[in-house]
Motif scaffolding. Structure first.
Motif, PDB file in Angstrom:
ATOM      1  N   VAL A 138      46.829  46.058  27.643  1.00  0.00           N
ATOM      2  CA  VAL A 138      46.696  46.508  29.033  1.00  0.00           C
ATOM      3  C   VAL A 138      45.467  45.869  29.663  1.00  0.00           C
ATOM      4  CG1 VAL A 138      46.243  48.491  30.534  1.00  0.00           C
ATOM      5  CG2 VAL A 138      47.895  48.698  28.666  1.00  0.00           C
ATOM      6  N   GLY A 139      44.334  45.952  28.971  1.00  0.00           N
ATOM      7  CA  GLY A 139      43.091  45.439  29.526  1.00  0.00           C
ATOM      8  C   GLY A 139      43.065  43.930  29.635  1.00  0.00           C
ATOM      9  N   LYS A 140      43.528  43.231  28.601  1.00  0.00           N
ATOM     10  CA  LYS A 140      43.509  41.773  28.635  1.00  0.00           C
ATOM     11  C   LYS A 140      44.414  41.254  29.746  1.00  0.00           C
ATOM     12  CE  LYS A 140      43.827  37.331  27.109  1.00  0.00           C
ATOM     13  NZ  LYS A 140      44.624  36.226  27.669  1.00  0.00           N
ATOM     14  N   LEU A 141      45.606  41.800  29.856  1.00  0.00           N
ATOM     15  CA  LEU A 141      46.554  41.352  30.874  1.00  0.00           C
ATOM     16  C   LEU A 141      46.034  41.641  32.276  1.00  0.00           C
ATOM     17  CD1 LEU A 141      49.341  40.264  31.719  1.00  0.00           C
ATOM     18  CD2 LEU A 141      50.250  42.583  31.401  1.00  0.00           C
ATOM     19  N   ASN A 142      45.641  42.872  32.520  1.00  0.00           N
ATOM     20  CA  ASN A 142      45.229  43.256  33.865  1.00  0.00           C
ATOM     21  C   ASN A 142      43.947  42.562  34.301  1.00  0.00           C
ATOM     22  OD1 ASN A 142      45.454  45.353  36.246  1.00  0.00           O
ATOM     23  ND2 ASN A 142      43.330  45.406  35.570  1.00  0.00           N
ATOM     24  N   ASN A 143      42.910  42.659  33.505  1.00  0.00           N
ATOM     25  CA  ASN A 143      41.611  42.174  33.962  1.00  0.00           C
ATOM     26  C   ASN A 143      41.565  40.661  34.087  1.00  0.00           C
ATOM     27  OD1 ASN A 143      40.897  44.828  34.009  1.00  0.00           O
ATOM     28  ND2 ASN A 143      39.146  44.640  32.639  1.00  0.00           N
ATOM     29  N   THR A 144      42.238  39.950  33.195  1.00  0.00           N
ATOM     30  CA  THR A 144      42.258  38.492  33.311  1.00  0.00           C
ATOM     31  C   THR A 144      43.036  38.061  34.544  1.00  0.00           C
ATOM     32  OG1 THR A 144      42.165  38.335  30.901  1.00  0.00           O
ATOM     33  CG2 THR A 144      42.767  36.348  32.108  1.00  0.00           C
ATOM     34  N   ARG A 145      44.166  38.689  34.752  1.00  0.00           N
ATOM     35  CA  ARG A 145      44.988  38.346  35.917  1.00  0.00           C
ATOM     36  C   ARG A 145      44.240  38.593  37.219  1.00  0.00           C
ATOM     37  NH1 ARG A 145      50.833  40.826  35.484  1.00  0.00           N
ATOM     38  NH2 ARG A 145      49.715  42.782  35.882  1.00  0.00           N
ATOM     39  N   GLU A 146      43.558  39.728  37.306  1.00  0.00           N
ATOM     40  CA  GLU A 146      42.820  40.052  38.530  1.00  0.00           C
ATOM     41  C   GLU A 146      41.583  39.174  38.687  1.00  0.00           C
ATOM     42  OE1 GLU A 146      44.064  41.929  40.852  1.00  0.00           O
ATOM     43  OE2 GLU A 146      45.782  42.279  39.518  1.00  0.00           O
ATOM     44  N   ALA A 147      40.936  38.820  37.589  1.00  0.00           N
ATOM     45  CA  ALA A 147      39.745  37.974  37.684  1.00  0.00           C
ATOM     46  C   ALA A 147      40.087  36.609  38.263  1.00  0.00           C
ATOM     47  CB  ALA A 147      39.107  37.818  36.302  1.00  0.00           C
ATOM     48  N   ILE A 148      41.224  36.049  37.861  1.00  0.00           N
ATOM     49  CA  ILE A 148      41.636  34.752  38.420  1.00  0.00           C
ATOM     50  C   ILE A 148      41.857  34.876  39.921  1.00  0.00           C
ATOM     51  CG2 ILE A 148      43.510  33.062  38.476  1.00  0.00           C
ATOM     52  CD1 ILE A 148      43.835  33.451  35.498  1.00  0.00           C
ATOM     53  N   LYS A 149      42.518  35.932  40.354  1.00  0.00           N
ATOM     54  CA  LYS A 149      42.748  36.133  41.795  1.00  0.00           C
ATOM     55  C   LYS A 149      41.426  36.230  42.538  1.00  0.00           C
ATOM     56  CE  LYS A 149      47.095  38.698  41.147  1.00  0.00           C
ATOM     57  NZ  LYS A 149      47.746  40.035  41.294  1.00  0.00           N
ATOM     58  N   ILE A 150      40.465  36.944  41.956  1.00  0.00           N
ATOM     59  CA  ILE A 150      39.178  37.133  42.609  1.00  0.00           C
ATOM     60  C   ILE A 150      38.427  35.812  42.722  1.00  0.00           C
ATOM     61  CG2 ILE A 150      36.869  38.165  42.288  1.00  0.00           C
ATOM     62  CD1 ILE A 150      38.415  40.625  41.112  1.00  0.00           C
ATOM     63  N   ALA A 151      38.412  35.024  41.644  1.00  0.00           N
ATOM     64  CA  ALA A 151      37.714  33.736  41.685  1.00  0.00           C
ATOM     65  C   ALA A 151      38.327  32.814  42.736  1.00  0.00           C
ATOM     66  CB  ALA A 151      37.751  33.081  40.306  1.00  0.00           C
ATOM     67  N   ARG A 152      39.641  32.796  42.816  1.00  0.00           N
ATOM     68  CA  ARG A 152      40.312  31.944  43.803  1.00  0.00           C
ATOM     69  C   ARG A 152      40.041  32.424  45.225  1.00  0.00           C
ATOM     70  NH1 ARG A 152      46.148  31.711  40.667  1.00  0.00           N
ATOM     71  NH2 ARG A 152      45.609  30.084  39.139  1.00  0.00           N
ATOM     72  N   GLU A 153      40.078  33.732  45.432  1.00  0.00           N
ATOM     73  CA  GLU A 153      39.826  34.266  46.766  1.00  0.00           C
ATOM     74  C   GLU A 153      38.379  34.066  47.177  1.00  0.00           C
ATOM     75  OE1 GLU A 153      41.950  36.952  49.643  1.00  0.00           O
ATOM     76  OE2 GLU A 153      41.933  34.888  48.938  1.00  0.00           O
ATOM     77  N   ALA A 154      37.458  34.207  46.213  1.00  0.00           N
ATOM     78  CA  ALA A 154      36.045  33.970  46.512  1.00  0.00           C
ATOM     79  C   ALA A 154      35.832  32.539  46.968  1.00  0.00           C
ATOM     80  CB  ALA A 154      35.205  34.276  45.282  1.00  0.00           C
ATOM     81  N   ARG A 155      36.530  31.601  46.347  1.00  0.00           N
ATOM     82  CA  ARG A 155      36.410  30.199  46.738  1.00  0.00           C
ATOM     83  C   ARG A 155      36.792  29.998  48.200  1.00  0.00           C
ATOM     84  NH1 ARG A 155      37.932  26.446  49.525  1.00  0.00           N
ATOM     85  NH2 ARG A 155      40.085  26.991  49.030  1.00  0.00           N
ATOM     86  N   THR A 156      37.783  30.735  48.694  1.00  0.00           N
ATOM     87  CA  THR A 156      38.206  30.544  50.087  1.00  0.00           C
ATOM     88  C   THR A 156      37.111  30.944  51.054  1.00  0.00           C
ATOM     89  OG1 THR A 156      39.210  32.755  50.419  1.00  0.00           O
ATOM     90  CG2 THR A 156      40.598  31.052  49.409  1.00  0.00           C
ATOM     91  N   ILE A 157      36.300  31.925  50.701  1.00  0.00           N
ATOM     92  CA  ILE A 157      35.215  32.353  51.585  1.00  0.00           C
ATOM     93  C   ILE A 157      34.159  31.260  51.704  1.00  0.00           C
ATOM     94  CG2 ILE A 157      33.310  34.025  51.808  1.00  0.00           C
ATOM     95  CD1 ILE A 157      35.165  36.150  50.704  1.00  0.00           C
ATOM     96  N   LEU A 158      34.006  30.468  50.654  1.00  0.00           N
ATOM     97  CA  LEU A 158      33.047  29.372  50.692  1.00  0.00           C
ATOM     98  C   LEU A 158      33.579  28.148  51.427  1.00  0.00           C
ATOM     99  CD1 LEU A 158      31.863  31.241  48.452  1.00  0.00           C
ATOM    100  CD2 LEU A 158      31.075  29.175  47.309  1.00  0.00           C
ATOM    101  N   GLY A 159      34.834  28.187  51.833  1.00  0.00           N
ATOM    102  CA  GLY A 159      35.412  27.075  52.575  1.00  0.00           C
ATOM    103  C   GLY A 159      35.381  25.790  51.791  1.00  0.00           C
ATOM    104  N   GLY A 160      35.183  24.679  52.490  1.00  0.00           N
ATOM    105  CA  GLY A 160      35.143  23.381  51.842  1.00  0.00           C
ATOM    106  C   GLY A 160      34.010  23.261  50.837  1.00  0.00           C
TER     107      GLY A 160
END
Length: 394
Positions: A328-350
């Motif tokens: 449960v923890g490995k699946l959920n937290n890894t999946r959400e962490a990738i989404k967060i890293a990708r979304e954080a990148r969008t805030i930094l723009g180019g």
């Protein structure tokens, strides 16, 4: 932005007050590892990542920090709690997934295998030096044609008098080119068994896998075993069947539950700082609704993931943790962490694609973390079997 400013923003992000659920000792362990990361990893990690460099000398520094075999007792090991180990993994991965992976391969895979399944002589011979970071170990399970299905491994050990002759190959083996030993799992006439294989053994070859676009500040290899002769004392006497390697995998998977939260938190904090400093249309972009929604969504998932990790850690310390709960923890937290890293990148723009900014590095690293120690698909099927009672692996 000053350290005080960063601490104040970090305090705001703990909306649920999870910090208060930790003991003073747990917070002290976390803060000690965080300080190490701030001093030794953050100033260097962009260069290490860019040049695909793993700083081998950090092994002894990790030993002095007390994070190698952190959860193991005796034989020079720190003997800390599962929650403390999890907090350490979180802080290390806030620096870089590859460096946290070093601690996981060394402690949760190689050392745990010897500690749990080894003879007293093997424990005395290897564990103290590994806990100090003076001896580096690796863990050989995955093969070129056997990743998610280790039962189909081709590596084989046959008896030859009192010795064993090891033949085969392993792939994606962390630390192997710099290790002094590899715990190798092989088929035998008596089922799957584990062997401690010194890496200077005749017939042992480690080929570094490169170039990689993920986990660049880390080392992985393909191993070839060409009729390596091992004494009978090389076998781990307590391990027979897949229970041996799976017990170590569960230790590593547990650390990942915490570790990926570090990558997620660091990505969020990088995006938050940038959004407060970056001005567009006459105000910081943190003042725009879409940016605030992104930041809020990140914090929600980090906080939920932290509660999941802490609950899992408390269960582990109580001795009641079930492997399906680790999934449960490995699946959920890894999946959400990738989404967060990708979304954080969008805030930094180019600017976010420049290597000096951590979210894109974390996003790349997390692709590897998502794959090793059980893919999303494997953990989904583990949970599916638990829910339905029907195995879907074959």
């Amino acid at each position: 932005m000053t350290v005080a400013d960063i601490d104040e923003l970090r305090g705001r992000s703990d909306v649920l007050g999870i910090d208060a659920l930790l003991s003073a000792e747990e917070r002290a362990t976390r803060d000690r590892v965080r300080a190490f990361v701030d001093e030794h990893i953050r100033p260097n990690i962009a260069d290490w990542f860019a040049s695909a460099h793993f700083p081998v000398e950090i092994s002894r520094e990790f030993g002095r920090l007390g994070v190698l075999g952190m959860h193991l007792k005796g034989y020079g090991c720190p003997g800390r709690s599962a929650v403390e180990y999890g907090l350490a993994a979180l802080e290390l991965e806030a620096g870089d997934s590859g460096l946290r992976t070093f601690v996981s391969v060394q402690g949760s895979l190689a050392m745990s295998s010897i500690h749990r399944w080894g003879s007293e002589e093997q424990k005395q011979q290897w564990l103290p030096g590994m806990a100090a970071g003076e001896i580096i170990g690796s863990f050989g399970l995955t093969e070129p044609t056997a990743g998610s299905d280790p039962s189909s491994m081709k590596t084989y050990a046959r008896r030859d008098g009192d010795d064993w002759i090891l033949t085969g190959a392993k792939r994606w083996i962390g630390l192997a080119p710099i290790a002094q030993l590899t715990v190798v799992w092989a088929q035998t006439d008596d089922g799957i068994r584990g062997f401690i294989v010194p890496t200077d053994s005749p017939g042992y070859e480690a080929i570094t896998l490169e170039p990689k676009l993920s986990m660049r500040a880390s080392i992985q290899a393909e191993l070839h075993f060409d009729d390596i002769r091992l004494p009978a004392s090389a076998m781990l006497p307590g391990a027979k069947g897949l229970r041996g390697p799976f017990s170590a995998l569960n230790e590593a998977r547990y650390g990942i539950i915490w570790g990926v939260l570090g990558a997620a938190r660091d990505s969020y904090e990088a995006a938050l700082r940038y959004s407060l400093e970056r001005t567009q249309f006459d105000k910081p972009i943190a003042g725009f609704q879409l940016t605030q929604q992104k930041l809020v969504d990140m914090v929600l998932e980090i906080q939920k993931g932290a509660l999941l990790a802490l609950h899992t850690g408390r269960l582990k310390d109580a001795g009641t943790l079930d492997p399906v709960q680790i999934s449960v923890g490995k699946l959920n937290n890894t999946r959400e962490a990738i989404k967060i890293a990708r979304e954080a990148r969008t805030i930094l723009g180019g600017n976010g694609v420049l290597i000096e900014h951590s979210p894109i590095r974390h996003a790349a690293n997390l692709e590897s973390v998502r794959t090793y120690e059980g893919t999303d698909e494997v953990h989904t099927l583990i949970l599916g079997q638990h829910l339905t009672g029907i195995g879907a692996f074959r």
